[in-house]
Design an enzyme around this catalytic site. Structure first.
Site, PDB file in Angstrom:
ATOM      1  N   ARG A 159       0.817  -1.220   0.000  1.00  0.00           N
ATOM      2  CA  ARG A 159       0.000   0.000   0.000  1.00  0.00           C
ATOM      3  C   ARG A 159       0.853   1.272   0.000  1.00  0.00           C
ATOM      4  O   ARG A 159       0.653   2.173  -0.810  1.00  0.00           O
ATOM      5  CB  ARG A 159      -0.916  -0.003   1.234  1.00  0.00           C
ATOM      6  CG  ARG A 159      -2.048  -1.019   1.150  1.00  0.00           C
ATOM      7  CD  ARG A 159      -2.884  -0.977   2.416  1.00  0.00           C
ATOM      8  NE  ARG A 159      -2.171  -1.617   3.503  1.00  0.00           N
ATOM      9  CZ  ARG A 159      -2.451  -2.822   4.003  1.00  0.00           C
ATOM     10  NH1 ARG A 159      -3.454  -3.509   3.517  1.00  0.00           N
ATOM     11  NH2 ARG A 159      -1.749  -3.322   4.993  1.00  0.00           N
ATOM     12  N   ILE A 160       1.830   1.350   0.923  1.00  0.00           N
ATOM     13  CA  ILE A 160       2.621   2.583   1.040  1.00  0.00           C
ATOM     14  C   ILE A 160       3.668   2.647  -0.082  1.00  0.00           C
ATOM     15  O   ILE A 160       3.874   3.691  -0.697  1.00  0.00           O
ATOM     16  CB  ILE A 160       3.295   2.676   2.432  1.00  0.00           C
ATOM     17  CG1 ILE A 160       2.225   2.631   3.521  1.00  0.00           C
ATOM     18  CG2 ILE A 160       4.122   3.953   2.549  1.00  0.00           C
ATOM     19  CD1 ILE A 160       2.761   2.508   4.938  1.00  0.00           C
ATOM     20  N   ARG A 181       7.820 -10.723  -1.975  1.00  0.00           N
ATOM     21  CA  ARG A 181       7.689 -12.183  -2.060  1.00  0.00           C
ATOM     22  C   ARG A 181       6.749 -12.552  -3.206  1.00  0.00           C
ATOM     23  O   ARG A 181       7.002 -13.431  -3.981  1.00  0.00           O
ATOM     24  CB  ARG A 181       7.171 -12.746  -0.741  1.00  0.00           C
ATOM     25  CG  ARG A 181       8.307 -13.242   0.129  1.00  0.00           C
ATOM     26  CD  ARG A 181       7.815 -13.777   1.398  1.00  0.00           C
ATOM     27  NE  ARG A 181       6.983 -12.780   2.067  1.00  0.00           N
ATOM     28  CZ  ARG A 181       6.582 -12.880   3.319  1.00  0.00           C
ATOM     29  NH1 ARG A 181       6.910 -13.932   4.022  1.00  0.00           N
ATOM     30  NH2 ARG A 181       5.852 -11.957   3.885  1.00  0.00           N
ATOM     31  N   THR A 239      11.076   4.210   6.092  1.00  0.00           N
ATOM     32  CA  THR A 239       9.938   4.805   6.814  1.00  0.00           C
ATOM     33  C   THR A 239       9.080   3.682   7.414  1.00  0.00           C
ATOM     34  O   THR A 239       7.942   3.911   7.802  1.00  0.00           O
ATOM     35  CB  THR A 239       9.057   5.653   5.869  1.00  0.00           C
ATOM     36  OG1 THR A 239       8.687   4.842   4.740  1.00  0.00           O
ATOM     37  CG2 THR A 239       9.768   6.900   5.397  1.00  0.00           C
ATOM     38  N   ARG A 241      10.182   0.329   9.655  1.00  0.00           N
ATOM     39  CA  ARG A 241      10.556   0.064  11.044  1.00  0.00           C
ATOM     40  C   ARG A 241      12.078   0.119  11.144  1.00  0.00           C
ATOM     41  O   ARG A 241      12.787  -0.462  10.304  1.00  0.00           O
ATOM     42  CB  ARG A 241      10.070  -1.315  11.500  1.00  0.00           C
ATOM     43  CG  ARG A 241       8.584  -1.421  11.774  1.00  0.00           C
ATOM     44  CD  ARG A 241       8.145  -0.600  12.998  1.00  0.00           C
ATOM     45  NE  ARG A 241       6.720  -0.716  13.289  1.00  0.00           N
ATOM     46  CZ  ARG A 241       5.769   0.114  12.852  1.00  0.00           C
ATOM     47  NH1 ARG A 241       6.073   1.146  12.100  1.00  0.00           N
ATOM     48  NH2 ARG A 241       4.503  -0.072  13.194  1.00  0.00           N
ATOM     49  N   GLU A 270      14.241   3.652  19.117  1.00  0.00           N
ATOM     50  CA  GLU A 270      13.509   4.917  19.138  1.00  0.00           C
ATOM     51  C   GLU A 270      13.183   5.224  20.593  1.00  0.00           C
ATOM     52  O   GLU A 270      12.760   4.310  21.296  1.00  0.00           O
ATOM     53  CB  GLU A 270      12.212   4.804  18.328  1.00  0.00           C
ATOM     54  CG  GLU A 270      12.479   4.732  16.830  1.00  0.00           C
ATOM     55  CD  GLU A 270      11.218   4.605  15.975  1.00  0.00           C
ATOM     56  OE1 GLU A 270      10.107   4.711  16.537  1.00  0.00           O
ATOM     57  OE2 GLU A 270      11.351   4.386  14.773  1.00  0.00           O
ATOM     58  N   HIS A 289       9.824   9.399  13.597  1.00  0.00           N
ATOM     59  CA  HIS A 289       8.698   8.478  13.350  1.00  0.00           C
ATOM     60  C   HIS A 289       7.367   9.247  13.240  1.00  0.00           C
ATOM     61  O   HIS A 289       6.487   9.104  14.091  1.00  0.00           O
ATOM     62  CB  HIS A 289       8.621   7.403  14.447  1.00  0.00           C
ATOM     63  CG  HIS A 289       7.880   6.175  14.001  1.00  0.00           C
ATOM     64  ND1 HIS A 289       8.140   4.918  14.482  1.00  0.00           N
ATOM     65  CD2 HIS A 289       6.862   6.002  13.110  1.00  0.00           C
ATOM     66  CE1 HIS A 289       7.324   4.038  13.921  1.00  0.00           C
ATOM     67  NE2 HIS A 289       6.529   4.677  13.082  1.00  0.00           N
ATOM     68  N   GLY A 291       5.643   9.355  10.127  1.00  0.00           N
ATOM     69  CA  GLY A 291       5.039   8.985   8.840  1.00  0.00           C
ATOM     70  C   GLY A 291       3.537   9.203   8.791  1.00  0.00           C
ATOM     71  O   GLY A 291       3.008   9.776   7.838  1.00  0.00           O
TER      72      GLY A 291
HETATM   73  C1  DGY Z   1       2.117   2.534  11.822  1.00  0.00           C
HETATM   74  O1  DGY Z   1       0.912   2.801  11.675  1.00  0.00           O
HETATM   75  O2  DGY Z   1       2.529   1.377  11.852  1.00  0.00           O
HETATM   76  C2  DGY Z   1       3.080   3.674  11.899  1.00  0.00           C
HETATM   77  O3  DGY Z   1       4.376   3.274  12.082  1.00  0.00           O
HETATM   78  C3  DGY Z   1       2.680   4.672  12.966  1.00  0.00           C
HETATM   79  O4  DGY Z   1       1.566   5.287  12.558  1.00  0.00           O
END
Ligand code: DGY
Length: 331
Positions: A159-160, A181, A239, A241, A270, A289, A291
């Protein structure tokens, strides 16, 4: 109508979800401190509740789940859920909710922004002004790199990753390659993205952007051996983990010019220590963090997290479930 169901809310989430829960008749206990609850606080409080609304800083470990196996639902305010032992929750038949997609746009914007900021050394140059070092125009100084026509490698075209790829294609005509994958036919059709093996992704990406989940397979994956296979002009963006990259190795790869730069919205650990060498490097941009940090995304996450709880008590299903199998009725 029996006693109102009690929901433990582990942080101060945006009002929208809280109001939905209150209007639906739930009784909420909201942790009001700025810091996350410790494991023992989380266990103690959860003992007195039937549902938990939590987020990525709450450690939903095996120990937690064993002690709180009475919970009927755990609703996570985040798309990532690596803080939750999903296998154990599933074994205990506790459904887990999450908040996919509503923050994809916001997170892709941060990846895209970090890419440009890193390519043009923006954070470093801003710091020179703060230090009173804005001298004369330097015809050969402060040079960054342009992105037009470069190759974007996406690790995890979901998605991102799709949104980041689209931004890069539209803005700079970047060629999109990706490693997943499973192939992503929509990405291949809409963005002309090509699946490549991991070695090719490393060897060909001018910008390599990580959008995968944190799992046993991806933990520490981007280490010295991997950075060594990337181009010397490559920008590494994460962006997703922080634990997906090895931070010591990243520092080494940047200091030895094995890769050119890095844009990070996530670090390991973090929060990052303020004396971390990455923070003073010319071609590194770090954010804390953020995002999903837009009003639109956070309101959407709050609404979805609440809807998961409301729908579960109303219909026995979760609109956004991590482990939907636990809700299936045995025949
Ligand atoms: C998530 O949603 O997993 C982001 O890292 C924080 O919003």
């Amino acid at each position: 109508m029996g006693e109102p169901k009690k929901v433990l809310v582990s942080r101060q989430f945006p009002d929208i979800g809280i109001k939905l829960l209150e209007q639906a008749g739930f009784k909420l206990t909201i942790w009001s401190k700025d810091r996350p609850m410790s494991l023992s606080e989380l266990i103690d409080f959860s003992m007195k509740h039937q549902a938990l609304l939590c987020t990525l800083s709450d450690m939903i470990t095996k120990e937690f789940l064993e002690k709180c196996s009475h919970l009927k639902i755990i609703s996570q305010f985040a798309v990532g859920y690596d803080n939750i032992n999903v296998a154990e929750a599933t074994r205990l038949k506790i459904p887990i909710g999450f908040t996919p997609d509503v923050m994809s746009e916001a997170t892709a914007d941060i990846a895209f922004g970090l890419m440009i900021a890193t390519a043009r050394k923006m954070f470093f140059l801003h710091k020179t002004i703060l230090k009173g070092e804005w001298g004369y125009f330097k015809p050969r100084g402060n040079l960054g790199m342009e992105l037009r026509g470069k190759t974007l490698g996406i690790f995890g075209l979901g998605r991102i990753g799709m949104k980041m790829a689209k931004l890069c294609k539209n803005a700079y005509g970047m060629e999109i390659i990706y490693h997943n994958r499973q192939p992503n036919p929509v990405g291949e059709k809409d963005l002309n993205a090509s699946w490549v093996d991991f070695e090719d992704l490393l060897a060909r990406s001018d910008v390599l952007s990580v959008h995968s989940v944190l799992s046993r397979e991806t933990q520490g994956l981007f280490n010295w051996e991997i950075f060594k296979q990337m181009k010397p002009n490559a920008i590494f963006i994460n962006t997703a983990r922080g634990a997906i990259h090895n931070e010591t190795d990243l520092i080494e790869a940047l200091s030895s010019k094995q890769i050119w730069g890095a844009g990070l919205d996530v670090t390991d650990p973090e929060p990052m220590a303020k004396n971390n060498p990455l923070l003073s490097m010319e071609t590194v941009c770090v954010l804390p963090h953020v995002g999903s940090g837009t009003m639109e995304a956070r309101n959407g996450m709050s609404r979805m997290a609440a809807e998961n709880i409301i729908e579960f008590y109303k219909t026995g299903t979760l609109p956004y479930a991590v482990n939907p199998g636990v809700l299936e009725k045995e025949l």
